[in-house]
Design a protein around this motif. Structure first.
Motif, short mmCIF file in Angstrom:
data_model
loop_
_atom_site.label_atom_id
_atom_site.label_comp_id
_atom_site.label_asym_id
_atom_site.label_seq_id
_atom_site.Cartn_x
_atom_site.Cartn_y
_atom_site.Cartn_z
N LEU A 46 0.80 -1.22 0.00
CA LEU A 46 0.00 0.00 0.00
C LEU A 46 0.83 1.27 0.00
CD1 LEU A 46 -2.77 -1.05 2.57
CD2 LEU A 46 -2.77 -1.29 0.07
N GLY A 47 2.13 1.15 0.22
CA GLY A 47 2.99 2.32 0.24
C GLY A 47 3.36 2.74 1.65
N ALA A 48 4.43 3.54 1.76
CA ALA A 48 4.94 3.95 3.07
C ALA A 48 3.92 4.74 3.86
CB ALA A 48 6.22 4.77 2.89
N GLN A 49 3.02 5.45 3.20
CA GLN A 49 2.04 6.28 3.90
C GLN A 49 0.96 5.44 4.58
OE1 GLN A 49 2.29 5.97 0.66
NE2 GLN A 49 0.27 5.36 -0.10
N ALA A 50 0.92 4.14 4.32
CA ALA A 50 -0.11 3.26 4.89
C ALA A 50 0.37 2.52 6.14
CB ALA A 50 -0.57 2.25 3.83
N TRP A 51 1.46 3.00 6.76
CA TRP A 51 1.99 2.30 7.94
C TRP A 51 0.96 2.20 9.06
CZ3 TRP A 51 1.90 4.91 12.51
CH2 TRP A 51 1.74 6.31 12.45
N ASN A 52 0.07 3.20 9.17
CA ASN A 52 -0.90 3.21 10.26
C ASN A 52 -1.99 2.17 10.11
OD1 ASN A 52 -1.69 4.85 7.99
ND2 ASN A 52 -3.44 5.55 9.20
N LYS A 53 -2.16 1.60 8.91
CA LYS A 53 -3.20 0.59 8.71
C LYS A 53 -2.93 -0.67 9.53
CE LYS A 53 -5.49 2.99 5.64
NZ LYS A 53 -4.66 4.20 5.67
N TYR A 54 -1.69 -0.86 9.92
CA TYR A 54 -1.34 -2.02 10.75
C TYR A 54 -2.15 -2.04 12.04
CZ TYR A 54 1.52 -5.04 13.74
OH TYR A 54 1.96 -6.02 14.60
N TYR A 55 -2.44 -0.87 12.58
CA TYR A 55 -3.08 -0.81 13.90
C TYR A 55 -4.58 -1.06 13.83
CZ TYR A 55 1.43 0.68 15.47
OH TYR A 55 2.78 0.71 15.76
N LEU A 56 -5.14 -1.23 12.64
CA LEU A 56 -6.50 -1.71 12.53
C LEU A 56 -6.60 -3.15 13.06
CD1 LEU A 56 -9.39 -1.15 11.53
CD2 LEU A 56 -8.69 -2.05 9.29
N LEU A 57 -5.54 -3.93 12.83
CA LEU A 57 -5.48 -5.29 13.35
C LEU A 57 -5.42 -5.29 14.87
CD1 LEU A 57 -4.98 -8.39 13.11
CD2 LEU A 57 -2.55 -7.85 12.84
N THR A 58 -4.56 -4.47 15.45
CA THR A 58 -4.37 -4.51 16.91
C THR A 58 -5.60 -3.99 17.65
OG1 THR A 58 -3.28 -2.34 16.84
CG2 THR A 58 -1.87 -4.28 16.68
N ILE A 59 -6.27 -2.96 17.12
CA ILE A 59 -7.44 -2.44 17.82
C ILE A 59 -8.59 -3.45 17.77
CG2 ILE A 59 -8.51 -1.22 15.86
CD1 ILE A 59 -9.10 1.08 17.79
N SER A 60 -8.73 -4.18 16.68
CA SER A 60 -9.75 -5.23 16.61
C SER A 60 -9.44 -6.35 17.60
CB SER A 60 -9.82 -5.79 15.19
OG SER A 60 -10.09 -4.77 14.26
N PHE A 61 -8.17 -6.70 17.69
CA PHE A 61 -7.74 -7.76 18.60
C PHE A 61 -8.03 -7.38 20.05
CE2 PHE A 61 -4.82 -11.29 17.27
CZ PHE A 61 -5.08 -12.11 18.35
N SER A 62 -7.76 -6.13 20.43
CA SER A 62 -7.94 -5.72 21.82
C SER A 62 -9.41 -5.70 22.21
CB SER A 62 -7.29 -4.35 22.05
OG SER A 62 -7.84 -3.39 21.17
N VAL A 63 -10.30 -5.29 21.32
CA VAL A 63 -11.73 -5.29 21.62
C VAL A 63 -12.23 -6.73 21.80
CG1 VAL A 63 -14.01 -4.74 20.71
CG2 VAL A 63 -12.15 -3.09 20.49
N ALA A 64 -11.78 -7.64 20.94
CA ALA A 64 -12.17 -9.04 21.08
C ALA A 64 -11.66 -9.62 22.40
CB ALA A 64 -11.64 -9.85 19.89
N ASN A 65 -10.45 -9.27 22.79
CA ASN A 65 -9.90 -9.76 24.05
C ASN A 65 -10.69 -9.23 25.24
OD1 ASN A 65 -7.94 -11.47 23.20
ND2 ASN A 65 -6.21 -10.15 23.71
N ALA A 66 -11.18 -8.00 25.17
CA ALA A 66 -11.96 -7.45 26.27
C ALA A 66 -13.19 -8.32 26.54
CB ALA A 66 -12.37 -6.01 25.96
#
Length: 495
Positions: A246-266
């Protein structure tokens, strides 16, 4: 006639000399032994789900904080529940399987979070136009979150219970991921890492106490922290794949995975630990006469916290984990920058070297942790630390990216079992009442090494070059050996 008379007299005398039935025995008293008036008889072990406090109010049973670590401290000699300690198992009660599972998924999430900066730092620097020193502030924010959580871990657990405490901590992580996902201004990123550290500290302390108090605790701690290695292995691969496609500017898309994971863990935490304090277990001994006071007194909570700071085992454990986490996160966070700056590596190719390091940690925790339980954790950690230092020297001095990648994976393999083995030894040096507070301090102040050391590495790398990573890591290994030598060894608990 005279002979017959003598025979009768002899028979009479002999009959009187035969043993007679004894009279009722009188109990002998000893001044040093508590006396009881009741008859001695075997009494069956009860399986209470709660014990009355001094005030007469029934309080929920705490499966971990209820049994004293040493006999004789506040025990009643006529209480059969103080006779022995039996640790709960992975299937006793059956919900422990899911509780261990959620502790593992939480550690996997922490691995995803901690390993990502190693692959994303070059892109974060480019996005915000900052250097090594400024970007290292994310580690400081994480450390401050860990430290801020330390005084409150046990107090929150007592008031809310494990289910609500761990669930809220997981949501705290989700809150910290929001600025990262939104690519907010860099100060907001640092604040986000504060919330990530705060939530991680709470879940890490409670998860370590729960797992270490299971039968075969070292093995299960290896599985739990091996899950951290799994997250650390796949995290850089996912992050590198995202920016490659997706390009260097898409580095923040990684944290879509972590925020979904944390809500499921809650949600998972809330379900699995919901009835934890009220469960009964046939294998768990129980002795806590002031449970109501302990759960409701802020002064008692503060005293437990201050007592943890005064414990030699806690202070040495915090220093040991400080050095361990510092070396682990420094290597993970800066080795890619070292390979790019010093070895002229391609960022899209060497980004996967970090995955080899975390893969080694994962294999070490799954495969070598049981070895530590067999040969003795104390001795095993010496061997692992010295071996990690030797292979770190090879990463430093071998001018070949492939050779360095292999050596780095072996460093991870040797570092992997150290945390679960060390956590087991720390638990044996703490009483039941000290475990949550003590592990909270060790996790918080120890894990702050995972911020201070990378931050220091970033500052020195800005001034002298990224090669400073290696002497810093080797110096931290030496500090680990000193702390481990001073830490007293303890015998294994009878399970």
């Amino acid at each position: 006639m005279e002979a017959a008379t003598l025979f009768q007299a002899l028979v009479k005398v002999e009959s009187n000399s035969l043993p007679q039935a004894p009279q009722r025995a009188v109990a002998r008293t000893y001044p040093a032994v508590p006396q009881q008036n009741n008859d001695i008889e075997l009494r069956p072990l009860a399986r209470p789900s709660a014990r009355p406090s001094v005030s007469g109010v029934t309080t929920p049973r705490d499966l971990e904080m209820s049994v004293p670590n040493t006999p004789g401290a506040g025990e009643q000699p006529d209480d059969p529940l103080n006779a022995f300690e039996v640790l709960p198992g992975i299937s006793d009660p059956p919900m422990n399987r899911f509780r261990l599972a959620v502790c593992c998924t939480q550690n996997l999430l922490m691995g995803l979070v901690d390993s990502a900066p190693g692959a994303l730092i070059p892109y974060i620097e480019k996005h915000y136009g900052i250097g090594y020193a400024i970007v290292s502030l994310i580690f400081i924010g994480n450390a401050l979150g860990f430290i801020a959580a330390a005084p409150f871990v046990d107090a929150i657990r007592m008031r809310l219970g494990r289910a609500k405490t761990c669930s809220l901590a997981a949501l705290c992580l989700a809150l910290g991921f929001i600025p990262l996902l939104a690519a907010a201004p860099f100060p907001a990123i640092v604040v986000g890492y504060f919330f990530i550290g705060f939530g991680s500290a709470i879940n890490l302390a409670i998860g370590n106490v729960f797992t270490a108090n299971l039968k075969n605790g070292t093995v299960f701690l290896g599985i739990q922290h091996g899950s951290y290695g799994v997250g650390g292995t796949v995290g850089p691969l996912i992050a590198t794949s995202i920016v490659s496609r997706l390009g260097a500017q898409a580095w923040n898309k990684y944290y879509l995975l972590t925020i979904s994971f944390s809500v499921a863990n809650a949600a998972f935490y809330l379900w699995s630990f919901w009835n934890y304090e009220n469960e009964t277990s046939a294998d768990t001994a129980l002795s806590q006469h002031h449970a109501g006071e302990t759960a409701s007194s802020p002064r008692t909570e503060l005293g437990a916290m201050l007592g943890a700071f005064q414990s030699r085992a806690v202070l040495l454990g915090a220093t040991f984990i400080f050095a361990y986490q510092g070396a682990e996160v420094s290597i993970s966070g800066w080795v890619i920058s070292f390979l790019i700056a010093t070895r002229n590596g391609d960022p899209t190719a060497v980004g996967n070297v970090t995955s080899g390091f975390w893969g080694g940690i994962t294999l070490g925790r799954f495969l070598l942790s049981p070895v530590g339980a067999r040969v003795g954790e104390k001795r095993f950690v010496y061997f692992l630390t010295v071996g990690a230092a030797v292979f770190q020297l090879l990463v430093w001095f071998v001018p070949n990216i492939i050779g360095e990648a292999v050596s780095l994976a072996i460093v991870g393999l040797l570092l992997g079992p150290i945390y679960p083995c060390a956590a087991t030894v720390f638990m044996r040096n703490l009483s039941r009442q000290e475990q949550v507070s003590g592990l909270g301090v060790i996790s918080a102040f120890g894990s702050s090494g995972g911020a201070v050391a990378p931050f220091t590495t970033g500052l020195l790398a800005q001034a002298a070059g990224t090669f400073v990573l290696h002497p810093i890591a080797i110096g931290l290994f030496g500090a680990m050996l000193v702390c481990w030598f001073i830490l007293p060894a303890t015998r294994k608990r009878t399970e």
